[in-house]
Design a protein around this motif. Structure first.
Motif, PDB file in Angstrom:
ATOM      1  N   ILE D  16      12.758   7.771  -0.804  1.00 24.18           N
ATOM      2  CA  ILE D  16      13.857   6.648  -1.125  1.00 24.18           C
ATOM      3  C   ILE D  16      13.033   5.517  -1.953  1.00 24.18           C
ATOM      4  O   ILE D  16      13.610   5.174  -3.029  1.00 24.18           O
ATOM      5  N   VAL D  17      11.820   5.243  -1.486  1.00 25.31           N
ATOM      6  CA  VAL D  17      11.108   4.186  -2.318  1.00 25.31           C
ATOM      7  C   VAL D  17      10.875   4.831  -3.710  1.00 25.31           C
ATOM      8  O   VAL D  17      11.176   4.210  -4.697  1.00 25.31           O
ATOM      9  N   ALA D  18      10.519   6.176  -4.035  1.00 23.19           N
ATOM     10  CA  ALA D  18      10.236   6.662  -5.202  1.00 23.19           C
ATOM     11  C   ALA D  18      11.527   6.707  -6.276  1.00 23.19           C
ATOM     12  O   ALA D  18      11.405   6.443  -7.205  1.00 23.19           O
ATOM     13  N   ILE D  62       8.805  -2.410  -3.283  1.00 21.28           N
ATOM     14  CA  ILE D  62       8.449  -2.050  -4.536  1.00 21.28           C
ATOM     15  C   ILE D  62       7.603  -3.295  -5.180  1.00 21.28           C
ATOM     16  O   ILE D  62       6.600  -3.042  -5.818  1.00 21.28           O
ATOM     17  N   ALA D  63       7.827  -4.378  -5.115  1.00 20.69           N
ATOM     18  CA  ALA D  63       7.392  -5.469  -5.764  1.00 20.69           C
ATOM     19  C   ALA D  63       6.104  -5.547  -5.271  1.00 20.69           C
ATOM     20  O   ALA D  63       4.860  -5.747  -5.772  1.00 20.69           O
ATOM     21  N   GLU D  64       5.719  -5.374  -3.832  1.00 28.43           N
ATOM     22  CA  GLU D  64       4.461  -5.420  -3.136  1.00 28.43           C
ATOM     23  C   GLU D  64       3.587  -4.363  -3.692  1.00 28.43           C
ATOM     24  O   GLU D  64       2.359  -4.503  -3.992  1.00 28.43           O
ATOM     25  N   ASP D  65       4.203  -3.163  -3.755  1.00 34.94           N
ATOM     26  CA  ASP D  65       3.523  -2.042  -4.367  1.00 34.94           C
ATOM     27  C   ASP D  65       2.815  -2.255  -5.804  1.00 34.94           C
ATOM     28  O   ASP D  65       1.805  -1.973  -6.116  1.00 34.94           O
ATOM     29  N   ALA D  66       3.979  -3.054  -6.479  1.00 36.32           N
ATOM     30  CA  ALA D  66       3.621  -3.325  -7.997  1.00 36.32           C
ATOM     31  C   ALA D  66       2.384  -4.331  -8.149  1.00 36.32           C
ATOM     32  O   ALA D  66       1.526  -4.007  -8.743  1.00 36.32           O
ATOM     33  N   PHE D  67       2.485  -5.427  -7.425  1.00 38.26           N
ATOM     34  CA  PHE D  67       1.448  -6.299  -7.387  1.00 38.26           C
ATOM     35  C   PHE D  67       0.274  -5.902  -6.876  1.00 38.26           C
ATOM     36  O   PHE D  67      -0.812  -6.116  -7.186  1.00 38.26           O
ATOM     37  N   GLY D  68       0.106  -5.046  -5.795  1.00 38.02           N
ATOM     38  CA  GLY D  68      -0.990  -4.245  -5.235  1.00 38.02           C
ATOM     39  C   GLY D  68      -1.702  -3.622  -6.380  1.00 38.02           C
ATOM     40  O   GLY D  68      -2.984  -3.394  -6.204  1.00 38.02           O
ATOM     41  N   LEU D  69      -0.781  -2.734  -7.112  1.00 37.90           N
ATOM     42  CA  LEU D  69      -1.547  -2.114  -8.170  1.00 37.90           C
ATOM     43  C   LEU D  69      -2.400  -2.825  -9.078  1.00 37.90           C
ATOM     44  O   LEU D  69      -3.326  -2.391  -9.467  1.00 37.90           O
ATOM     45  N   VAL D  70      -2.021  -3.986  -9.578  1.00 38.67           N
ATOM     46  CA  VAL D  70      -2.518  -4.756 -10.388  1.00 38.67           C
ATOM     47  C   VAL D  70      -3.841  -5.591  -9.545  1.00 38.67           C
ATOM     48  O   VAL D  70      -4.809  -5.435 -10.184  1.00 38.67           O
ATOM     49  N   PHE D  71      -3.274  -6.096  -8.594  1.00 36.33           N
ATOM     50  CA  PHE D  71      -4.259  -6.703  -7.828  1.00 36.33           C
ATOM     51  C   PHE D  71      -5.391  -5.983  -7.387  1.00 36.33           C
ATOM     52  O   PHE D  71      -6.691  -6.442  -7.169  1.00 36.33           O
ATOM     53  N   ASP D 104      -0.672   6.533  -3.408  1.00 35.22           N
ATOM     54  CA  ASP D 104      -0.381   5.489  -2.767  1.00 35.22           C
ATOM     55  C   ASP D 104      -1.004   5.633  -1.209  1.00 35.22           C
ATOM     56  O   ASP D 104      -1.889   6.673  -1.023  1.00 35.22           O
ATOM     57  N   ALA D 105      -0.657   4.535  -0.445  1.00 33.70           N
ATOM     58  CA  ALA D 105      -1.368   4.658   1.054  1.00 33.70           C
ATOM     59  C   ALA D 105      -1.117   5.988   1.789  1.00 33.70           C
ATOM     60  O   ALA D 105      -1.734   6.394   2.696  1.00 33.70           O
ATOM     61  N   VAL D 110       1.971   8.294  -7.668  1.00 33.85           N
ATOM     62  CA  VAL D 110       3.023   7.215  -8.028  1.00 33.85           C
ATOM     63  C   VAL D 110       2.819   7.048  -9.686  1.00 33.85           C
ATOM     64  O   VAL D 110       1.316   6.807  -9.962  1.00 33.85           O
ATOM     65  N   SER D 111       3.880   7.044 -10.425  1.00 37.32           N
ATOM     66  CA  SER D 111       3.587   6.862 -11.727  1.00 37.32           C
ATOM     67  C   SER D 111       3.100   5.241 -12.208  1.00 37.32           C
ATOM     68  O   SER D 111       3.874   4.338 -11.634  1.00 37.32           O
ATOM     69  N   VAL D 112       2.044   5.247 -12.878  1.00 35.78           N
ATOM     70  CA  VAL D 112       1.674   3.785 -13.013  1.00 35.78           C
ATOM     71  C   VAL D 112       2.695   3.078 -14.119  1.00 35.78           C
ATOM     72  O   VAL D 112       2.952   2.040 -13.853  1.00 35.78           O
ATOM     73  N   GLU D 113       3.100   3.897 -15.005  1.00 32.96           N
ATOM     74  CA  GLU D 113       4.271   3.356 -15.988  1.00 32.96           C
ATOM     75  C   GLU D 113       5.406   2.897 -15.339  1.00 32.96           C
ATOM     76  O   GLU D 113       5.758   1.724 -15.697  1.00 32.96           O
ATOM     77  N   GLU D 114       5.647   3.732 -14.438  1.00 30.52           N
ATOM     78  CA  GLU D 114       6.973   3.069 -13.490  1.00 30.52           C
ATOM     79  C   GLU D 114       6.699   1.858 -13.029  1.00 30.52           C
ATOM     80  O   GLU D 114       7.473   0.680 -12.731  1.00 30.52           O
TER      81      GLU D 114
END
Lengths: 214, 214, 214, 214
Positions: D16-18, D62-71, D104-105, D110-114
């Motif tokens: 569902i997240v994907a 998803i926002a947390e995933d996205a921030f995590g990807l960067v941070f 991911d965990a 997971v697509s980085v672009e997405e």
DNA sequence: CATGAATGAGCATTCATTCAT
DNA sequence: TATGAATGAATGCTCATTCAT
């Protein structure tokens, strides 16, 4: 469409209320959807929201109309009666509800049958809906006190047994009225005049014979 | 061959009914979801469906319990009374409901307060639900006839005004009972004994004073 | 022949834009409704549609203002700089945004804070809105080329490392600027002067060591 | 279906997240409806609600995933670097994002672009959504302090200009990273290696040339 | 020109019910 | 048997847009 006149606005609101009343009377508060009300009123699905913030507000408006229908005539009778016996008070109250239609604040005709069916549903609603309960209970208290005062005057005039407690007796009066309403809408009471007569026989006799005895 | 014993099945059904009663009393029939009931009963979401085909069936079961709570004591009193006055009949009926709990058919304790709240909701429900209405109206008719018969006997014994119509008077009795119930659950009637006393004063006097006149 | 003068029309359009900017800054593009904008501007619900064909057009207008706020000063600085180092270019660009308000094309004062918050939202918007993306990307390209040209001149003058690629370095300049903006509106960057100083220290060294070459 | 295994539950949640990530990346948070997400995931409209209480919760995840990807990569690099220059830190961080997919965990690709497109939208979201802002700002602060500490160590080792303020310089590092990300998803930055090289030339050259040159 | 009432499609969410395990 | 995950239709409500006045 620019600003419509207050009259037209009021008229449209009344149409929506009337449509809701028909739906609620027929299907119940919770089996009626907002689209149902809109369709019954012949307006779009969004239109009712220009007049009511929510479905609950429509329910509340109709519940207040329904309680008013029951309470207002009794209160008026209690207020004007000089030395009414309990039987007279009840009989007159029942009489006031023995009509097919009443006229609302804006002069529109409203079906008593429909509104009484809504009243019974409003009893359910007030059990767990604060917004319905508060005005209902306040309205009830006003009527009860009014009846109690009338019965107090009746005691002085000998029309009400001196051993009765006006506060409790006022509740008995309201109990008879509510019980009558329930039977009328739910338990096929058709001979409303007969009900009223027997109330008079059972209560009225009692009051009248007491006086000399004491 | 059932995997669970009839006793266990009955017990589980009773638990689900009890859970539904608590939910309905607290939140109303239509604000209570099936998952709510299951959670309150501590069973899985699907479990209630092994005992009831639908939510409506649970409502029906509880509505019947609720109507039974009101009707059964009156009927029993009417059946056994020899020469009851109206006042005695009403007072005894109210007395029968002046308890905190009753015992159901399987010996389980049931909160009267909860069940009366369900009864008021069942009045709403019967307005448009055939399955609720039919047994309710039939039950009412049975009680009404029973009361009428008792009042007829009372007239012969001089305890009931001869001018009263037993059919109508039976409705008055039921009206007082229903009106009392509504005030008790919805309009903060706390002095139930006071209500009963004033019913007796207002009605009872009538019956008693007639006798000498004859 | 217009019924209202062009000046009044322009003034009203500007009021609507200003209202939308306040709403968008506070609530976001998609949490702001057209009625919200109209109410904030003190006009009727239909009024904005006489100035903009759709909500998207308002978003577009504000997105362009927001991108212009960021791009225009940089472009101007790049255009006029003779031999700017990267650090000087960035520092001057940040300096240009260190004001509370700017004046728009019609002389009206506009909150920088508000417009920067809209800019961040416009970044989201351009990802999937062609109408926002096209002018944004074109504006970006113009600025980038302008910076690249300035850096090319800087290389000739020895203010920019000769090993740098002006195209890439222009992207680094824009990256620093955008990164600063994001921190300012979203990640509590308050010491904007300190940010600028450290950009100069970190980048400026590069430029300075070239200096002897001059 | 009885209780599913935690693995299967986790797998379905991840699907569902994907699906949400694909939808959000393509259409944006607010142009994606819950039915869109359900359809993309191949489940019924109600299914996502067994895993997330609301759409906002999905956005938050998803926002947390996205921030995590960067941070996360930056923080890790900052934590392990012994005497990193600013240029090295930025270059390594950019390098970490120069992949098409991350894991991911739960080991899913997971697509980085997405996810980066979601990150840009999350910047918008955090402006007015407390639930998104709080973890984002906290995550940012953790990274910033980590970078500042690494730069402090770099100063002692002579890899970072002694005149730089580690706190501010850490913000410059994050600014470059965020600026790079924005250009990559929104402003057609394709030569990510070139960007990184010029960061090194502009920053790294500066630091390195300082010491010996003078 | 300006108004604001009206429209009606669309959305997030709930929930009675089913059924694979 | 019992579970609880899954379904999918339905609901209350919103809002961009239109247009009669």
């Amino acid at each position: 469409m620019p600003r419509i006149s207050p009259e037209r606005r009021e008229a449209k609101r009344a149409e929506i209320v009337a449509a809701a009343r028909r739906c609620f009377s027929r299907d119940g508060f919770h089996q009626t959807s907002m689209p149902d009300i809109a369709a019954e009123a012949g307006v779009s699905a969004g239109a009712p929201y220009r007049y009511f913030a929510s479905k609950e507000e429509i329910i509340l408006a109709i519940a207040e109309d329904a309680f008013g229908l029951v309470f207002r005539p009794v209160e008026r009778l209690a207020a004007v009666s000089e030395a009414a016996s309990v039987a007279e008070l009840v009989a007159a109250s029942l009489e006031a509800l023995s009509v097919d239609t009443v006229t609302d604040a804006t002069g529109r005709s409203v079906s008593v049958e429909e509104l009484l069916r809504c009243a019974v549903q409003a009893w359910s609603e007030l059990l767990r809906n604060e917004a319905v309960r508060t005005p209902a209970v306040e309205g009830f208290e006003v009527v009860r006190r009014s009846i109690a005062a009338a019965l107090g005057r009746g005691q002085k005039a000998g029309a009400v047994p001196i051993t009765a407690d006006p506060e409790n007796s006022a509740r008995v009066v309201m109990g008879l009225l509510h019980g009558y309403l329930l039977q009328r809408v739910a338990f096929s009471l058709t001979d409303t005049a007969g009900f009223s007569e027997d109330v008079t026989v059972l209560l009225g006799g009692g009051a009248q014979c007491e006086a000399p005895a004491r």
